[in-house]
Design an enzyme around this catalytic site. Structure first.
Site: not given
Length: 424
Positions: A186-188
């Protein structure tokens, strides 16, 4: 086009200046992409501590001399940047950052909602002095809504955003439980979407002279990237469940055990299935009405999969991979990361790099996957030491009649990477 973004020969984003006030992963991932494409990324870090991920080791990266260059995690998201150590909690630190923002095209931050307003570094404050500024905020839940003030981390968002509900072994099987993805996906993904938003806003700025605020939410991104699983729910009103390595809408599309290991069989259409059946010595499966079309294979997966598993287990992994590739049926091994970097195709694509430090030392790294024919990514440059560029950047960008860098260094408002070494 503004004065700060004059194009110069080089990579696609050469001449673009980004003031990076992010840490951990989503924001740094976005600014790393911009740095790869040639933007000057000025990473603001806390004196003496830096980005949290500098201490997220071991494992650590070492140079060819065997010297410790810090946590591998940090190097994975900060290549190609310049590090400036400034204490933004101090008034003089705030003045420095405002001066840098006024000379930047983009500001990106991932503080809690409203967290920078008390420093005068929020969008409204900076846009008042630079109306064409593109300002990107990354938070867990966005700038509005009932959860806006909550802290958000990737693991939490994978759970709340539904990804873990469709990841893991099915209920009733060994090891069945919701499972996170093995990287902070999700961060990426949020970093990727942030770059898209920034480039879109820069296109608008170049056309109109107007800047704008970009509100990026990890939860928004996670929900948006549920992709077919979100649409499956919206189309039926039924929440998809966990299928392990199987696919909800394509069969056979999963892992199978061979006589000596597992492989992935990814049959995407009926022609591929027929060719698979020929290779498997069971052509009749492709004409069986229960399995002849993908919709029928999905409906009858509980019958088909045990049959296929029996066939797959009778031959070795290498045998299947060679035969199915020859028949143009998508198949491949489940590689460890060691095997990934040993793969001849990965090697031919140049995905393992040896980024260079300003001192000429070589580290290990991963290449940008963006391949532009006329404006390729920058040559690999190592992630910076903490405060490595403090004096270089500030002496170039700040008015010496207003900012006394020696005094600011003495009182701890700024720090240069040499400060600690000189005191050792």
């Amino acid at each position: 086009m503004t004065e700060t973004s004059k194009t110069v020969p080089g990579a696609a984003l050469s001449g673009l200046r980004v003031l990076d006030m992010t840490r951990i992963l989503a924001g740094p991932w976005a600014t790393q992409i911009l740095a790869d494409m040639g933007a000057e990324v000025i990473k603001i870090e806390r004196p003496g501590e830096g980005d949290d991920t500098r201490s997220w080791g071991p494992p650590n990266v070492t140079d060819q001399q065997g010297r410790d260059r810090g946590a591998a995690y940090f190097h994975g998201a900060n290549r190609g940047k310049k590090s400036v150590a400034v204490d933004m909690a101090r008034p003089e630190g705030q003045r420095i950052l405002k001066a840098l923002a006024a000379q930047s095209d983009v500001v990106i931050e991932n503080f809690k909602v409203g967290g920078l307003a008390k420093y005068g570094l929020d969008y409204a404050s900076l846009a008042a002095v630079k109306p064409d500024l593109v300002y990107c905020s990354i938070t867990g839940f966005g700038q509005t809504g009932p959860y806006a003030n909550r802290a958000g981390y990737d693991f939490l968002i994978q759970a709340m955003g539904g990804l873990m509900s469709v990841t893991g072994q099915p209920d009733g099987t060994p090891g069945a439980e919701p499972m996170k993805v093995g990287v902070a996906l999700t961060d990426v993904l949020t970093g990727l979407y942030a770059v898209i938003g920034i480039l879109s806003a820069l296109r608008h700025r170049d056309a109109t002279g107007e800047g704008q605020h970009i509100d990026m939410s990890l939860l928004d991104v996670q929900v948006a990237t549920l992709a077919n699983q979100a649409m499956n729910y919206l189309a039926t009103g039924k929440s998809p469940g966990r299928l392990g390595n199987a696919h909800p809408s394509i069969v056979p599309y999963q892992a199978f055990a061979t006589s000596d290991g597992h492989l992935i069989l990814a049959v995407g259409n009926d022609g591929q299935f027929a060719r698979f059946c020929d290779v498997a010595g069971a052509p009749g499966l492709a004409t069986d009405p229960r399995f002849a079309t993908n919709p029928e294979r999905v409906r009858n997966r509980d019958v088909l999969i045990p049959i296929l598993q029996g066939l797959m287990s009778g031959r070795s992994m290498d045998d299947w991979i060679e035969a199915l590739n020859a028949a143009s049926v998508p198949v491949g091994p489940i590689n460890t990361i060691e095997r990934v970097f040993a793969d001849p195709h990965v090697q031919s694509r140049g995905l393992r790099t040896s980024p260079e430090t300003p001192q000429g030392d070589r580290l290990v790294g991963v290449a940008s996957p963006i391949n532009l024919s006329r404006t390729p990514a920058m040559p690999p440059r190592a992630a910076p030491d903490l405060g490595a560029d403090t004096i270089g950047i500030l002496s170039h960008m700040l008015d010496p009649s207003i900012f006394d860098l020696e005094a600011l260094m003495t009182d701890g408002t700024i720090a240069d990477f040499r400060t600690k070494k000189d005191g050792e």
